[in-house]
Motif scaffolding. Structure first.
Motif, PDB file in Angstrom:
ATOM      1  N   LEU A 125      38.740  45.953  33.728  1.00 47.52           N
ATOM      2  CA  LEU A 125      39.533  44.786  33.588  1.00 47.52           C
ATOM      3  C   LEU A 125      40.323  44.722  32.157  1.00 47.52           C
ATOM      4  O   LEU A 125      39.428  44.969  31.106  1.00 47.52           O
ATOM      5  CB  LEU A 125      38.790  43.215  33.614  1.00 47.52           C
ATOM      6  N   LEU A 162      33.729  40.899  37.214  1.00 42.62           N
ATOM      7  CA  LEU A 162      35.123  40.795  36.671  1.00 42.62           C
ATOM      8  C   LEU A 162      35.861  39.921  37.049  1.00 42.62           C
ATOM      9  O   LEU A 162      36.666  39.154  36.242  1.00 42.62           O
ATOM     10  CB  LEU A 162      35.329  42.259  36.984  1.00 42.62           C
ATOM     11  N   GLU A 163      35.813  39.384  38.486  1.00 39.70           N
ATOM     12  CA  GLU A 163      36.679  38.259  38.923  1.00 39.70           C
ATOM     13  C   GLU A 163      36.303  37.260  38.312  1.00 39.70           C
ATOM     14  O   GLU A 163      37.458  36.167  37.821  1.00 39.70           O
ATOM     15  CB  GLU A 163      36.704  38.301  40.290  1.00 39.70           C
ATOM     16  N   ARG A 166      37.820  37.113  34.911  1.00 34.61           N
ATOM     17  CA  ARG A 166      39.306  37.172  34.827  1.00 34.61           C
ATOM     18  C   ARG A 166      39.792  35.515  34.932  1.00 34.61           C
ATOM     19  O   ARG A 166      40.664  35.316  34.498  1.00 34.61           O
ATOM     20  CB  ARG A 166      39.685  37.995  35.893  1.00 34.61           C
ATOM     21  N   SER A 177      44.033  41.787  33.674  1.00 34.07           N
ATOM     22  CA  SER A 177      44.507  42.301  34.749  1.00 34.07           C
ATOM     23  C   SER A 177      43.608  43.581  35.203  1.00 34.07           C
ATOM     24  O   SER A 177      43.090  44.080  34.199  1.00 34.07           O
ATOM     25  CB  SER A 177      46.049  43.112  34.556  1.00 34.07           C
ATOM     26  N   ARG A 178      43.376  43.750  36.346  1.00 35.33           N
ATOM     27  CA  ARG A 178      42.471  44.800  36.958  1.00 35.33           C
ATOM     28  C   ARG A 178      43.202  46.112  36.919  1.00 35.33           C
ATOM     29  O   ARG A 178      44.465  46.320  37.036  1.00 35.33           O
ATOM     30  CB  ARG A 178      42.362  44.662  38.320  1.00 35.33           C
TER      31      ARG A 178
END
Length: 301
Positions: A125, A162-163, A166, A177-178
């Motif tokens: 990320l 990660l999500e 984010r 952003s990934r």
């Protein structure tokens, strides 16, 4: 920055560049070399693009491309006074500087890719935040993979974590952003593969660099002791890439021209993002993949 067809025109039109690429591929098993050549330099298309996302395919291609570009620059009389790679780019720098042979460097990154293929899927990320501020917010489950510029870092780990991070950053007004990669590079998720990676490093010859190299692990100059220590390179796979600090170290010497030796212009962009380098002194060897420009003409011009 890798993409199918990168430097295809240069490969077709420049005999010296083509010879280096062919040499690099020759250090792999014939079936492996043919797969990489087909996916990288073939007609391309959706299936090739998907195949090129496989680390064991893309990583050798990137390294071979970088070595071929470096040799081409040097054959034209452009002699580097220093080398600075980003992550696997430091392996390419080590090869250019004579720390490891071309054969061993190709085999090393092929193993790196195979090991990446074997671990649990994860991701990365990109976070527009300085390192210190990021450390105050990053969850314990994630790792800082790289510090790329004064206000730009990369976080690495499992996709769910990660999500969640984010989404948390979005609530704080930070648009992360990934990165289009399915590997949690430079994270604890690589710990299980480090012994095998180090075992290979202990089987090859490592020499002191003939050209000064910036270390990703320290952001300072790579010492002869580090360059010849297999454990340095094994931990390099796991440690945070201190690219911004390395650029700061390079900036202490005035008058440099910075040449990105690889596909596209990602590192050129990161060099410009340091805020302390004259952008007229930053050159990318190859065009962005979306630019409709013959890469051989781009290199010449």
């Amino acid at each position: 920055a890798q993409h199918t067809g990168m430097a295809r025109c240069l490969y077709q039109g420049d005999a010296a560049f083509r010879a280096t690429v062919d040499e690099g591929l020759s250090y792999l098993a014939p079936d492996v070399a043919e797969e990489i050549r087909s996916v990288w330099l073939g007609a391309g298309g959706g299936e090739a693009g998907r195949a090129f996302q496989q680390p064991s395919v893309q990583l050798p291609a990137i390294l071979i491309l970088e070595i071929a570009l470096a040799r081409l620059w040097m054959s034209w009389g452009v002699t580097p006074v220093a080398l600075h790679g980003h992550s696997m780019g430091e392996n390419a720098a080590a090869c250019v500087a004579g720390v490891m042979s071309f054969r061993d460097a190709v085999r090393l990154v092929r193993l790196r890719g195979e090991l990446f293929d074997s671990i649990e899927p994860g991701g990365m990320l990109s976070v527009p935040m300085d390192h210190e501020s990021l450390l105050a917010l990053i969850p314990a489950e994630l790792d800082v993979a790289s510090v790329n510029a004064p206000g730009l870092c990369v976080v690495s780990g499992r996709n769910g974590d990660l999500e969640a991070f984010r989404a948390d950053l979005e609530k704080r007004g930070v648009e992360a952003s990934r990165i289009p990669i399915d590997i949690a590079a430079h994270s604890r998720m690589l710990d299980a593969i480090l012994p095998r990676f180090e075992a290979f490093l202990r089987s090859i010859s490592l020499q002191a660099p003939a050209i000064p190299i910036i270390s990703n692990r320290s952001g300072d100059w790579l010492t002869a002791a580090q360059a010849t220590d297999p454990s340095y390179w094994a931990l390099h796979l796991r440690s945070t890439v201190l690219f911004a600090k390395g650029m700061e170290t390079l900036g202490q010497r005035a008058g440099h021209v910075y040449i990105e030796v690889g596909p596209g212009r990602v590192l050129s962009s990161l060099a410009k993002a340091q805020g302390s380098i004259d952008t007229n002194r930053i050159i990318n060897s190859l065009p962005h993949p979306e630019e409709a420009w013959d890469d051989r003409q781009h290199f010449v011009c």
